[in-house]
Write an enzyme that holds these catalytic residues in place. Structure first.
Site, mmCIF file in Angstrom:
data_model
loop_
_atom_site.group_PDB
_atom_site.id
_atom_site.type_symbol
_atom_site.label_atom_id
_atom_site.label_comp_id
_atom_site.label_asym_id
_atom_site.label_seq_id
_atom_site.Cartn_x
_atom_site.Cartn_y
_atom_site.Cartn_z
ATOM 1 N N GLU A 37 0.831 -1.207 0.000
ATOM 2 C CA GLU A 37 0.000 0.000 0.000
ATOM 3 C C GLU A 37 0.867 1.259 0.000
ATOM 4 O O GLU A 37 1.823 1.363 0.769
ATOM 5 C CB GLU A 37 -0.890 -0.032 1.241
ATOM 6 C CG GLU A 37 -2.307 0.382 0.991
ATOM 7 C CD GLU A 37 -3.067 -0.578 0.088
ATOM 8 O OE1 GLU A 37 -3.150 -0.305 -1.134
ATOM 9 O OE2 GLU A 37 -3.582 -1.584 0.586
ATOM 10 N N ASP A 40 3.007 2.134 -4.823
ATOM 11 C CA ASP A 40 3.007 2.255 -6.298
ATOM 12 C C ASP A 40 3.653 3.557 -6.783
ATOM 13 O O ASP A 40 4.510 3.541 -7.666
ATOM 14 C CB ASP A 40 1.611 2.016 -6.918
ATOM 15 C CG ASP A 40 0.520 2.972 -6.492
ATOM 16 O OD1 ASP A 40 0.752 3.802 -5.577
ATOM 17 O OD2 ASP A 40 -0.590 2.885 -7.075
ATOM 18 N N LEU A 129 -12.511 0.065 -3.223
ATOM 19 C CA LEU A 129 -12.365 -1.079 -4.133
ATOM 20 C C LEU A 129 -12.208 -0.611 -5.574
ATOM 21 O O LEU A 129 -12.376 -1.393 -6.510
ATOM 22 C CB LEU A 129 -13.567 -2.024 -4.001
ATOM 23 C CG LEU A 129 -13.810 -2.543 -2.568
ATOM 24 C CD1 LEU A 129 -15.043 -3.437 -2.535
ATOM 25 C CD2 LEU A 129 -12.592 -3.312 -2.046
ATOM 26 N N SER A 131 -13.883 1.595 -7.565
ATOM 27 C CA SER A 131 -15.023 1.684 -8.482
ATOM 28 C C SER A 131 -14.711 2.672 -9.606
ATOM 29 O O SER A 131 -15.159 2.481 -10.739
ATOM 30 C CB SER A 131 -16.275 2.115 -7.728
ATOM 31 O OG SER A 131 -16.047 3.342 -7.063
ATOM 32 N N SER A 132 -13.935 3.703 -9.321
ATOM 33 C CA SER A 132 -13.641 4.706 -10.353
ATOM 34 C C SER A 132 -12.719 4.126 -11.428
ATOM 35 O O SER A 132 -12.943 4.339 -12.627
ATOM 36 C CB SER A 132 -13.010 5.949 -9.729
ATOM 37 O OG SER A 132 -11.830 5.621 -9.036
ATOM 38 N N GLU A 164 -6.947 10.200 -14.053
ATOM 39 C CA GLU A 164 -7.120 10.379 -12.602
ATOM 40 C C GLU A 164 -6.344 11.590 -12.102
ATOM 41 O O GLU A 164 -6.857 12.410 -11.356
ATOM 42 C CB GLU A 164 -6.581 9.146 -11.861
ATOM 43 C CG GLU A 164 -7.535 7.994 -11.783
ATOM 44 C CD GLU A 164 -8.564 8.173 -10.671
ATOM 45 O OE1 GLU A 164 -8.205 8.646 -9.578
ATOM 46 O OE2 GLU A 164 -9.732 7.844 -10.912
ATOM 47 N N ASP A 176 -4.314 0.439 -9.259
ATOM 48 C CA ASP A 176 -5.709 0.034 -9.396
ATOM 49 C C ASP A 176 -6.048 -0.370 -10.832
ATOM 50 O O ASP A 176 -6.657 -1.409 -11.088
ATOM 51 C CB ASP A 176 -6.619 1.171 -8.937
ATOM 52 C CG ASP A 176 -6.308 1.606 -7.521
ATOM 53 O OD1 ASP A 176 -5.689 0.825 -6.785
ATOM 54 O OD2 ASP A 176 -6.672 2.731 -7.157
ATOM 55 N N TYR A 228 -4.153 11.768 1.183
ATOM 56 C CA TYR A 228 -3.424 10.968 0.197
ATOM 57 C C TYR A 228 -2.285 11.805 -0.421
ATOM 58 O O TYR A 228 -1.138 11.373 -0.498
ATOM 59 C CB TYR A 228 -4.387 10.473 -0.892
ATOM 60 C CG TYR A 228 -3.741 9.543 -1.900
ATOM 61 C CD1 TYR A 228 -3.870 8.168 -1.772
ATOM 62 C CD2 TYR A 228 -2.995 10.038 -2.971
ATOM 63 C CE1 TYR A 228 -3.278 7.304 -2.672
ATOM 64 C CE2 TYR A 228 -2.396 9.196 -3.876
ATOM 65 C CZ TYR A 228 -2.550 7.823 -3.729
ATOM 66 O OH TYR A 228 -1.956 6.976 -4.630
#
Ligand code: GLA
Length: 386
Positions: A37, A40, A129, A131-132, A164, A176, A228
């Site tokens: 986590e 990336d 999860l 979704s985007s 994004e 993702d 973030y």
């Protein structure tokens, strides 16, 4: 959570809405990250998998630049835009994801005309999860097929990341969309985020007598700005002070020296990334040689590192993890960017009901909203359905 429409129904709803048949139907799954986590964007390692919940789009290209979009959920209604003047400032709700992908492809020089689009999705939204990214990957595949773009997977990953980062405004990495595009049934995607080299690693919890439960805390989060972005900035500062291109280049054995060079908070952020990269490599090794039961302790250590060093957990995630573990989980951790969303728990099949019941009870006792708990398994990656 809505029940997904079948392909025939998606097609007929599209026809009823837009008055013509779609050019095709595409599907892209959400993801769960097993481990790795906030590694990336530090050019490190991740081990996510595509889940058995997906976004599906029916798309028809138009000859003009009008964009018309509708989803089977929510109450946003039919939304329009102009493909010749895509503008993040006016894009609303979920439509910024397809519009962002159109924009990112245009930035690459792909001629993207107007289109009609119907979206259906059973990836829970705001649950961590992705979704985007499911929506973005489904649209990216559709446009890759319908225009002359002809991009390979690595370029589709970069195009959705650009959507994004620059259109949606979330400074996220490549995990993702890589999981969504590269996933495969029964496999996790071991990805080196420096060069996008990927290897599929077996992860069949069921065959090991386990179930992987998602515990959606119901705490919604956004990665556009806020915590973030602050974590990302800390990592960049750490790499800068340590004189490396990215934290990927810091070894476990460098940490004692780093402690003397960095302020206490930046050091904790760096230590999370460095130890998390090492845990991903260990998890891959254990999955390949010993199976899913061997990774429990790594999941636990990953959670502790995110809670204490990276400080991206929240009381609901900690409670979900601690309760699942006390009720029999062999490992549990928050998954995704943090500050809310979901935890995952690797649970012996015989303990599943107890974990569900205990987590529900613990949330009620703490005065938190009821969590949603459901099993996931590694499923096929994004593809054309029709
Ligand atoms: C979000 C981002 C990813 C990754 C994770 C944290 O899901 O979209 O790129 O940074 O958070 O691992």
């Amino acid at each position: 959570m809505n029940t997904p429409l079948g392909t025939a129904e998606l097609r007929s709803r599209f026809e009823a809405t837009f008055g013509a048949a779609p050019d095709g139907l595409w599907q892209a799954p959400g993801r769960v990250n097993l481990i790795g986590e906030h590694t990336d964007y530090n050019e490190g390692f991740v081990l996510p998998f595509a889940i058995d919940r997906a976004a599906r789009v029916a798309v028809r290209l138009r000859t003009d630049s009008t964009v018309r979009m509708l989803s089977t959920f929510g109450n946003q209604g039919l939304t329009t835009a102009d493909a010749a003047a895509l503008d993040p400032a006016t894009a609303k709700g979920w439509t910024k994801y397809p519009l962002g992908v159109m924009w990112a492809l245009q930035q690459r020089g792909v001629a993207v005309p107007g289109l009609d689009l119907l979206l259906d999705s059973d990836v829970p939204r705001g649950a961590g999860l992705s979704s985007s990214h499911a929506i973005e990957c489904a649209v990216a595949l559709a446009l890759n097929n319908l225009t002359a773009a002809s991009l390979g997977t690595a370029d589709l990953v970069l195009a959705t990341q650009r959507a994004e980062n620059e259109f949606v405004g979330a400074p996220t990495g490549i995990m993702d969309q890589s999981a969504s595009l590269r996933g495969a049934e029964g496999r996790a995607v071991f990805l080196d985020c420096r060069d996008q080299s990927a290897r599929l690693v077996p992860f069949d919890a069921g065959a090991a007598g386990l179930v992987l439960l998602v515990i959606d805390t119901g705490v919604t989060h956004s990665h556009a700005g806020g915590g973030y972005a602050a974590r990302r900035t800390s990592c960049e500062l750490g790499a800068d002070v340590l004189g490396v291109r990215a934290l990927r280049d810091v070894a476990l054995s460098d940490l004692p020296e780093a402690a003397g060079l960095l302020d206490a908070e930046t050091f904790r952020r760096v230590r999370h990334v460095v130890t998390e990269n090492a845990r991903v490599l260990q998890a891959v090794e254990r999955l390949e040689h010993a199976g899913p039961r061997a990774i429990g302790a790594l999941l636990d250590a990953s959670h502790a590192s995110m809670r204490d060093d990276f400080e991206i957990s929240c009381p609901e995630l900690d409670l979900a993890v601690d309760t699942a573990r006390a009720a029999g989980a062999i490992g549990a951790r928050m998954t995704g960017g943090g500050f809310g969303g979901s935890a995952i728990a690797l649970v012996p099949a015989e303990d599943e009901q107890r974990v569900r019941a205990d987590v529900g009870r613990a949330f009620a006792h703490a005065g938190f909203g009821a969590p949603t708990v459901f099993p996931v398994r590694p499923a096929a990656g994004a593809r054309r359905l029709a």
